[in-house]
Design a protein around this motif. Structure first.
Motif, PDB file in Angstrom:
ATOM      1  N   ASP A 148      18.505 -69.592  18.499  1.00 34.29           N
ATOM      2  CA  ASP A 148      18.248 -70.954  18.034  1.00 34.29           C
ATOM      3  C   ASP A 148      19.481 -71.632  17.456  1.00 34.29           C
ATOM      4  N   PRO A 178      16.123 -86.448  19.167  1.00 35.08           N
ATOM      5  CA  PRO A 178      15.064 -85.483  19.455  1.00 35.08           C
ATOM      6  C   PRO A 178      14.106 -86.026  20.514  1.00 35.08           C
ATOM      7  N   GLN A 235      16.289 -77.246  21.402  1.00 32.88           N
ATOM      8  CA  GLN A 235      16.508 -78.557  20.798  1.00 32.88           C
ATOM      9  C   GLN A 235      16.979 -78.411  19.359  1.00 32.88           C
ATOM     10  N   ARG A 236      16.418 -77.466  18.626  1.00 29.88           N
ATOM     11  CA  ARG A 236      16.883 -77.223  17.255  1.00 29.88           C
ATOM     12  C   ARG A 236      18.352 -76.807  17.250  1.00 29.88           C
ATOM     13  N   GLU A 267      11.811 -76.110  22.287  1.00 33.07           N
ATOM     14  CA  GLU A 267      11.953 -76.508  20.887  1.00 33.07           C
ATOM     15  C   GLU A 267      13.089 -75.749  20.213  1.00 33.07           C
ATOM     16  N   ARG A 268      13.212 -74.472  20.549  1.00 33.47           N
ATOM     17  CA  ARG A 268      14.301 -73.664  19.979  1.00 33.47           C
ATOM     18  C   ARG A 268      15.648 -74.206  20.423  1.00 33.47           C
TER      19      ARG A 268
END
Length: 226
Positions: free
Chosen positions: A43, A99, A142-143, A139-140
């Motif tokens: 991440d 985001p 993107q973080r 999502e990981r």
């Protein structure tokens, strides 16, 4: 090492898997040993780069799209002596990231205005990749992008043959963004792919293969102009 057997690490964009590079894996097999880097586990960009380096040969050429391009730069920052050349597709020098949901990212990445004749062919494989990768990995990733460190030191560390390329109708990384990155890297070659959106290896596979072949062989090439 014989240039014809040069290890080549291919890094996908966010929400994509090896299908993004499928044509290049086949088409470049006569001059390189392509392998895919895994960007689905970690991440942070630092951890992604460290993982790819840990599983790669000692000296490698690296090509990445978007997220993969930022990981490639981080690999150079971590181990500049190991990266022999770098190709950055849809990668920019700025830190601004908006985001997005998986659906929003997919709509932008497969923008039908890029090439109406290809949009249907591209959107299916891209959706399939997103489903295989899954929302949790997206999502990981993107973080990792949102928390990425200042990439200026990584850009400044690039001293190897560099290709920077972008689709002329990319809505995630605008052509001016990519051009600004190329201008910051000494002797970087810039290429703008016409009628192309964010995922050039799958949208313009033949042209991307041609660009990578010249880059791998260090063939002279001028900067493209619009």
């Amino acid at each position: 090492m014989n240039r014809r057997t040069e290890p080549l690490v291919l890094l996908p964009a966010m929400g994509c898997d090896g299908q993004l590079w499928a044509r290049q894996v086949v088409d470049l097999g006569d001059i390189a040993h392509p392998e895919l880097g895994d960007l689905t586990v970690d991440d942070t960009l630092e951890a992604m780069a460290a993982r790819v380096l840990a599983h790669a040969p000692p000296r490698i050429a690296v090509a990445g799209v978007s997220l993969g391009g930022y990981v490639a730069l981080e690999m150079i920052r971590q181990a500049p002596e190991r990266v022999t050349r770098v190709a950055l597709f849809a990668t920019r020098a700025s830190m601004q990231v908006r985001p997005r949901t998986v659906g929003e990212q997919g709509m932008l990445a497969t923008a039908p205005h890029a090439d109406p004749m290809l949009s249907g062919l591209v959107s299916g494989p891209v959706q399939a990749m997103a489903e295989r990768v899954g929302a949790h990995v997206f999502e990981r990733q993107q973080r990792a992008l949102l928390a990425r460190p200042d990439i200026t030191p990584a850009i400044d560390a690039v001293r190897v043959p560099t290709l920077v390329a972008v689709g002329d109708r990319d809505r995630i990384c605008l052509p001016d963004d990519a051009r600004a990155l190329a201008e910051r890297i000494p002797q970087a070659r810039f290429h703008e792919l016409r009628h192309c959106g964010h995922l050039a290896p799958i949208e313009r596979p033949g042209e991307v293969t041609m660009l990578l072949r010249g880059w791998l062989q260090d063939a002279p090439a001028g900067r493209s102009t619009r």
